[in-house]
Design an enzyme around this catalytic site. Structure first.
Site, short mmCIF file in Angstrom:
data_model
loop_
_atom_site.label_atom_id
_atom_site.label_comp_id
_atom_site.label_asym_id
_atom_site.label_seq_id
_atom_site.Cartn_x
_atom_site.Cartn_y
_atom_site.Cartn_z
CB SER A 147 -5.32 -15.62 -42.29
OG SER A 147 -6.04 -14.40 -42.31
CE1 TYR A 160 -0.41 -13.45 -40.85
CE2 TYR A 160 -2.53 -13.09 -41.90
CZ TYR A 160 -1.77 -13.66 -40.90
OH TYR A 160 -2.37 -14.46 -39.95
#
Length: 254
Positions: A147, A160
């Site tokens: 990410s 996350y």
């Protein structure tokens, strides 16, 4: 042996929906044999396998569970041959809704560990099953999904992002260890994607804000990120390992 995409047996974790489904579809389009791994979305996985054709199978396994992953690899070997290409896309259940996210005062250890178990323990269980066959063949392609929040935490999704950062480190250490066996390990990192189940909770205003900040003036799609994954599986990337390619329309440089 040929290392062309159409000769590869590809396992995509968390492939029943969203980005994983787009990655599985991209490999199937190029003629590869594709294993759609799912944890609980059986109907969606089987429907996708039926849509993509006879060289595609849906196989269940929770990537956090070494015994389930071992059984998946055994079934794949029996029906499709040794897995040459591993794409670790699975994430723990998550909704990218900035207004409802946990802050540092509400985040729990379990939230943090849950994300890390799927991202990093999942990568480990998959790698431990894939390495022997890849080593025997002198060829393997491993692609992890990261990410751009690691580089640019525009919204502080602590659990996350921490898990994806750890997965990036594991990607690089795995590349260092596995390179002599002819196995490359790389990461493709997306930004906010339009649209997956995880990003469905994201307000339109956030999509618009991100699009306005990118050189391409739009939000990346799952299909666009999937095509970048194909690069790391293809012969064109044969001299590339330990890298993190950010696919987000240029929002983050580096």
């Amino acid at each position: 042996m040929s290392h062309a995409l159409q000769d590869q047996v590809v396992l995509v974790s968390g492939a029943a929906r969203g980005l994983g489904a787009a990655i599985a579809s991209a490999f199937a389009r190029e003629g590869a044999q594709v294993i759609i791994n799912y944890r609980s979305s059986r109907e969606r996985a089987e429907a996708l396998a039926a849509e993509l054709g006879p060289r595609t199978r849906a196989l269940q396994a929770d990537v956090r569970d070494a015994a389930q992953v071992s059984a998946l690899f055994d079934e794949a070997r029996r029906t499709m041959g040794p897995i040459t290409t591993l794409v670790h896309n699975a994430i723990a259940d998550y909704a990218f809704n900035g207004d409802a996210r946990d802050t540092l005062t509400t985040l729990t250890a379990d939230h943090l560990l849950d994300q890390t178990r799927t991202a990093c323990v999942g990568a480990l269980t998959l790698l431990q099953q894939a390495i022997p066959d890849m080593t025997a063949a002198g060829f393997g392609r491993v692609i992890t999904i990261g990410s751009n929040l690691v580089q640019h935490p525009v919204v502080p999704y602590h659990d996350y992002t921490a898990a994806k950062s750890a997965l990036l480190a594991l990607t690089r250490t795995a590349a260092a260890e596995l390179g002599p066996q002819g196995i490359t390990v790389n990461m493709v990192s997306g930004g906010l994607l339009r649209t997956t189940d995880a990003s469905a909770a994201t307000p339109d205003a956030v999509f618009d804000l991100i699009a306005a900040g990118t050189p391409l003036r739009r939000v990346t799609t799952p299909a666009e990120l999937a095509d970048a994954v194909l690069f790391f599986a293809s012969p064109w990337s044969r001299a590339v390992t330990g890298q993190n390619l950010i696919v987000d329309g240029g929002l983050v440089f580096g």
